[in-house]
Design a protein around this motif. Structure first.
Motif, PDB file in Angstrom:
ATOM      1  N   TYR A   1       0.724  -1.452  -0.047  1.00  0.00           N
ATOM      2  CA  TYR A   1       0.079  -0.041  -0.121  1.00  0.00           C
ATOM      3  C   TYR A   1       0.656   1.300   0.012  1.00  0.00           C
TER       4      TYR A   1
ATOM      5  N   ILE B   1      -5.184  -4.656  -2.444  1.00  0.00           N
ATOM      6  CA  ILE B   1      -4.520  -3.231  -1.840  1.00  0.00           C
ATOM      7  C   ILE B   1      -5.607  -2.009  -2.108  1.00  0.00           C
TER       8      ILE B   1
ATOM      9  N   TYR C   1       1.839   1.830  -3.404  1.00  0.00           N
ATOM     10  CA  TYR C   1       0.961   2.350  -4.135  1.00  0.00           C
ATOM     11  C   TYR C   1       0.556   3.902  -3.721  1.00  0.00           C
TER      12      TYR C   1
ATOM     13  N   GLY D   1      -7.192   1.654  -2.696  1.00  0.00           N
ATOM     14  CA  GLY D   1      -7.144   2.570  -3.312  1.00  0.00           C
ATOM     15  C   GLY D   1      -6.314   3.541  -2.424  1.00  0.00           C
TER      16      GLY D   1
ATOM     17  N   LEU E   1       3.068   6.162  -5.351  1.00  0.00           N
ATOM     18  CA  LEU E   1       2.916   6.220  -6.655  1.00  0.00           C
ATOM     19  C   LEU E   1       1.877   7.194  -6.912  1.00  0.00           C
TER      20      LEU E   1
ATOM     21  N   VAL F   1       8.674   4.417  -4.081  1.00  0.00           N
ATOM     22  CA  VAL F   1       8.035   3.331  -4.474  1.00  0.00           C
ATOM     23  C   VAL F   1       8.838   2.101  -4.557  1.00  0.00           C
TER      24      VAL F   1
END
Length: 171
Positions: free
Chosen positions: A18, A72, A21, A74, A24, A46
């Motif tokens: 996570y 994972i 993510y 959002g 990112l 990341v």
């Protein structure tokens, strides 16, 4: 690896993925708003978070556990400012520190000294992660009134190189 501890490790793996993510998404926001150096810095982050997850995965496999890879969640990719991005990054790292500490406590309560020793590296890594986030926030605040200084900071952020973490006890 005891099932209870295995579950805790799998939750931390999910947290690390996570994190990747989340960073990112932060990189995307920074890129979209012209902070190309800071965007690059976040992309390096990341890769670092992916390496953290990979290390935990290897430990679980090596230590007789089973991997579970749940969905994972959002992430938000809207922020108020470059400062907001890095303040949210610090807040996230503080949460990860709490999670790592909880995992260390689970190792202790399950009398798994090897896993606790393995996690010592992650404990110290979190000290570095929070320090980096705090330093970025400090730099942004110091430059806030000086656009040229903020652009120079952003340029410097673009020089970060992604390094694959050398996590002890995996080789």
């Amino acid at each position: 690896m005891k099932k209870e501890l295995n579950k805790e490790f799998n939750q931390q793996i999910n947290c690390e993925l996570y994190s990747a993510y989340l960073y990112l998404g932060m990189s995307e926001w920074l890129n979209r708003h012209g902070w190309l150096g800071a965007s690059h810095w976040m992309l390096a982050q990341v890769h670092e978070e992916m390496a953290h997850a990979e290390g935990l995965m290897q430990w679980v496999q090596r230590h007789g556990g089973e991997l579970e890879l749940p969905t994972i969640n959002g992430v938000k990719i809207e922020y108020d400012s470059v400062l907001d991005v890095f303040e949210k990054a610090l807040q996230h790292e503080q949460e990860i520190t709490q999670n790592i500490n909880k995992l260390v406590d689970a190792c202790k309560s399950n009398n798994d000294r090897a896993s606790k020793l393995f996690l010592d590296w992650y404990v110290m890594e979190q000290v570095e992660e929070e320090e980096n986030a705090e330093n970025n926030i400090l730099a942004i605040k110091m430059c806030q009134e000086d656009r040229a200084a903020l652009l120079a900071w952003d340029h410097g952020m673009g020089k970060r190189e992604a390094h694959h973490a050398n996590i002890p006890y995996l080789d």
